[in-house]
Every structure is written in C-alpha cells, then in structure tokens.
Design a protein around this motif. Structure first.
Motif, short mmCIF file in Angstrom:
data_model
loop_
_atom_site.label_atom_id
_atom_site.label_comp_id
_atom_site.label_asym_id
_atom_site.label_seq_id
_atom_site.Cartn_x
_atom_site.Cartn_y
_atom_site.Cartn_z
N LYS A 1 0.83 -1.19 0.00
CA LYS A 1 0.00 0.00 0.00
C LYS A 1 0.88 1.25 0.00
CE LYS A 1 -0.70 0.14 5.04
NZ LYS A 1 -1.73 0.13 6.11
N PRO A 2 0.33 2.40 -0.37
CA PRO A 2 1.15 3.60 -0.55
C PRO A 2 2.01 3.98 0.66
CG PRO A 2 -1.01 3.94 -1.51
CD PRO A 2 -1.06 2.60 -0.81
N SER A 3 1.46 3.87 1.88
CA SER A 3 2.26 4.25 3.05
C SER A 3 3.46 3.33 3.22
CB SER A 3 1.39 4.22 4.31
OG SER A 3 0.79 2.94 4.49
N SER A 4 3.30 2.04 2.90
CA SER A 4 4.43 1.11 2.97
C SER A 4 5.45 1.41 1.88
CB SER A 4 3.93 -0.33 2.85
OG SER A 4 3.05 -0.67 3.91
N VAL A 5 4.97 1.75 0.69
CA VAL A 5 5.88 2.13 -0.39
C VAL A 5 6.67 3.38 0.00
CG1 VAL A 5 6.00 3.00 -2.76
CG2 VAL A 5 4.51 1.07 -2.21
N MET A 6 5.99 4.33 0.64
CA MET A 6 6.66 5.55 1.08
C MET A 6 7.81 5.24 2.04
SD MET A 6 6.40 9.04 1.12
CE MET A 6 4.69 9.51 0.94
N ASP B 1 -4.79 1.77 -1.57
CA ASP B 1 -5.37 1.42 -0.27
C ASP B 1 -6.31 2.55 0.15
OD1 ASP B 1 -5.11 -0.25 2.41
OD2 ASP B 1 -4.89 1.85 2.97
N LEU B 2 -7.52 2.20 0.54
CA LEU B 2 -8.52 3.22 0.83
C LEU B 2 -8.12 4.09 2.01
CD1 LEU B 2 -11.27 4.49 0.27
CD2 LEU B 2 -12.28 2.81 1.81
N ASP B 3 -7.66 3.50 3.10
CA ASP B 3 -7.30 4.30 4.27
C ASP B 3 -6.18 5.29 3.95
OD1 ASP B 3 -9.18 3.07 5.88
OD2 ASP B 3 -7.81 1.53 6.58
N LEU C 1 -12.56 2.52 -5.35
CA LEU C 1 -11.38 3.39 -5.33
C LEU C 1 -10.53 3.11 -6.57
CD1 LEU C 1 -9.44 5.41 -4.02
CD2 LEU C 1 -8.41 3.47 -2.79
N HIS C 2 -10.36 1.84 -6.88
CA HIS C 2 -9.62 1.46 -8.09
C HIS C 2 -10.24 0.20 -8.65
CE1 HIS C 2 -6.19 -0.10 -10.54
NE2 HIS C 2 -6.16 1.17 -10.88
N SER D 1 -10.17 5.25 -10.43
CA SER D 1 -8.80 5.14 -9.90
C SER D 1 -8.57 6.31 -8.96
CB SER D 1 -7.78 5.17 -11.04
OG SER D 1 -7.67 6.47 -11.60
N PRO D 2 -7.56 6.24 -8.09
CA PRO D 2 -7.27 7.39 -7.24
C PRO D 2 -7.09 8.68 -8.05
CG PRO D 2 -6.08 5.48 -6.44
CD PRO D 2 -6.73 5.06 -7.73
#
Length: 329
Positions: free
Chosen positions: A2-7, A154-156, A182-183, A196-197
């Motif tokens: 998810k995006p936060s993990s990628v960050m 990821d929605l959150d 969301l996607h 999509s986002p």
C-alpha cells in the motif's frame, strides 16, 4: 504494497541510494508517492517522462572542444549538484533506444561525459505487462540491479491523503461506502474511463466547479466510467438530503433524523469526520438516538478520526450503555 508502505520503503532506498522500480496499474498514484517521499526528505525532484524523449534528448548534442575532440553536452534537466531524486516515469513504456540510455544512468550513474552526482538516487516507475499498456520487457541484467516494489491502492491511505489535499468530502464518504470503487481496473475491457485514485481527484475538481446537475453525470462518466458514475450520482443525491452537519452538532437531541438508511449512513460518515473532544458530547447524544447499528457506525468512525475521544466521559458512558452490542460486534 500500500502507498504508506511504499513511502517507507522509498525513504530507506533513497538513504542507501539503491535504484528502485515501482510497478502498478494506471492511475494508482505512483508518481505522487515518489514526489511525496522526496518532499518529506527535503530532496529536489527531477521528473523525467521517458516516454516523451528521443534517444538524443538524454545524451545531448556533441560539440568540438579546443583540441578538435567531440564532447557530448548533456541536457539541462539532468542534475549537476546537490541531493535529490531522479524519477524516470513510464520507463518501460519508452522506446527501446530511450530505455537503453536510461539504463546506463541506472546501472553506471553515467551517460556519455555526464555523471549523476553522488547525492542523487534513481527511481523508475511503470505499468505492469498484465495491465495491457504499451510496455517493453525489461532486460534481465537491468532488472537484477533494481529493487522492485508492487504498488497497490489502499482506501485508508487515500482517505488520509484526500483530507490534506482538499478532496470533496462527499467523495470520501462515497468511497467509504463503496471501497472497491477506489480502483476498479479490468485490463481485458476496452474502457476509456475507469475508477482510480487519479480519476477520483478529477471528479473532486469537477464537483468543486459547481457543475450543473444535468451535466454532472456525463462528466463523471467521462472520468470514472458509466457504472461508477451512476453509483456516485445516486450517493450525491442521497447526500443532498442529509441534515446540515452544523445543525446536527448544535442540536443533537432535537434535530429531525432522516428515515432513509442511505441518508443516515451518509450523515454518520460526515459527522464522524468532525469528531473531537469538543464535539464528543453532541455525537454521543446523537448516537443514543440512532438505530443501534448506525450508532455503532458513528462512534467507531469517530474514534478512527480522533482516537483520543475514547477517553472522554461521553464516549465511556455511551460504550457502557451499548456494551452488549460492542461485545458481539
């Protein structure tokens, strides 16, 4: 991931200057996460859209020096000093000759006479072959030099970003209600528009422009596709029937409650976003008036907005009064 993990992963890889490739479907936010990671680390970002380049655009043009030798003059957009991220977006979509030039930057940190400064890290991104986008297979020798991260929406994470980005709150409520939208991308279908986002950000701008209702559906259809647009329009219509949030908070014990479950759901979502110690008494009064399932929904989402409210007297009293429901939920 998810995006936060990628960050978090990007911050580590940037620190050790390890080249990385982000793989993900169209519109999930790969470019945005790279920009956010660079900003968080206080680094300069150079965004190079590889698909728009010709091979000579990266290597530059030659000139003759005083000794009669040809020297390549690299393009001005390549960094010369400082620290930052060189982002090669849509790399695997670029023509093979352009990719070959980019590969030299990634593998050797050089391109002709040009050398990438020590403080810079190369990050690349592109769509997956399974997405049926126009892509070229990555050579094995290059692939083995990169860390590969799979990017999944990821929605959150999106909701946390949306709050700071000024996304229309009604869209946040709608996507909480229909998180799978969301996607929703099916590469086997020849759809020009899909949720999509990125496309929901387009929808937020359209809503913010005060578009007329009879035009709005066509615009949403053009942004997120016909099915998602129809569902979103239905939700927006329901949302328009919802009592004013400020009025509900001012008179939680006397305000008339809507009878339509869909409107109740939208109202709970909107009120939960206003949760704080200051509004907790009003939310608790309202929750006690709602059907039990909606009361639990309101208080659960309110606690998600501000976890500190669970320590307030109002929340504790409500939780004790509904302890039998909370145990079985």
């Amino acid at each position: 991931m998810k995006p936060s993990s990628v960050m978090n992963a990007l911050e580590t890889l940037i620190h050790v200057q390890q080249p990385v490739f982000l793989w993900g479907a169209p519109g999930v936010g790969k470019s945005q996460v790279v920009a956010q990671a660079a900003k968080r680390l206080g680094l300069e970002l150079v965004d190079v859209r590889a698909v728009l380049l010709d091979p000579v655009d990266l290597r530059g043009i030659p000139r003759i020096d005083d000794n009669g030798n040809a020297i390549w003059c690299p393009p001005s957009f390549l960094p010369r000093q400082g620290r930052g991220v060189l982002f090669l977006d849509e790399l695997n979509t670029a023509p093979p000759l352009v990719q070959a030039a980019c590969y030299q930057l990634i593998l050797d940190r050089k391109l002709g006479e040009y050398t990438l400064p020590d403080g810079w890290t190369v990050i690349a991104a592109g769509n997956r072959e399974s997405d049926r986008s126009v892509t070229h297979r990555m050579p094995t020798a290059l692939a083995n030099r990169l860390v590969h991260l799979d990017f999944e929406p990821d929605l959150d994470d999106w909701l946390a970003w949306a709050e700071g980005a000024g996304i229309d709150a009604r869209l946040c409520h709608f996507l909480r209600f229909r998180p799978k939208l969301l996607h929703s991308f099916d590469p086997t279908r020849a759809e020009k528009a899909f949720p999509s986002p990125r496309s929901w950000e387009f929808v937020s701008r359209i809503l913010g422009a005060g578009t007329r209702w009879n035009t709005l559906r066509d615009l949403l259809k053009g942004a997120v596709g016909e099915a998602a647009a129809a569902e979103c329009m239905g939700f927006l219509k329901v949302h328009s029937l919802m009592p004013d949030v400020e009025q509900v908070l001012a008179d939680p014990g006397g305000v008339a409650l809507p009878g339509d479950p869909a409107v109740l759901y939208a109202m709970c979502e909107a009120l939960a976003r206003r949760a704080s110690e200051l509004t907790m008494n009003s939310l608790a009064v309202l929750a006690s008036r709602l059907p039990v399932e909606f009361g639990v929904l309101l208080m659960r989402d309110a606690a998600g907005t501000d976890p500190d409210i669970v320590e307030t007297d109002a929340f504790q009293i409500w939780a004790c009064a509904n302890s039998d429901v909370l145990v079985t939920a």
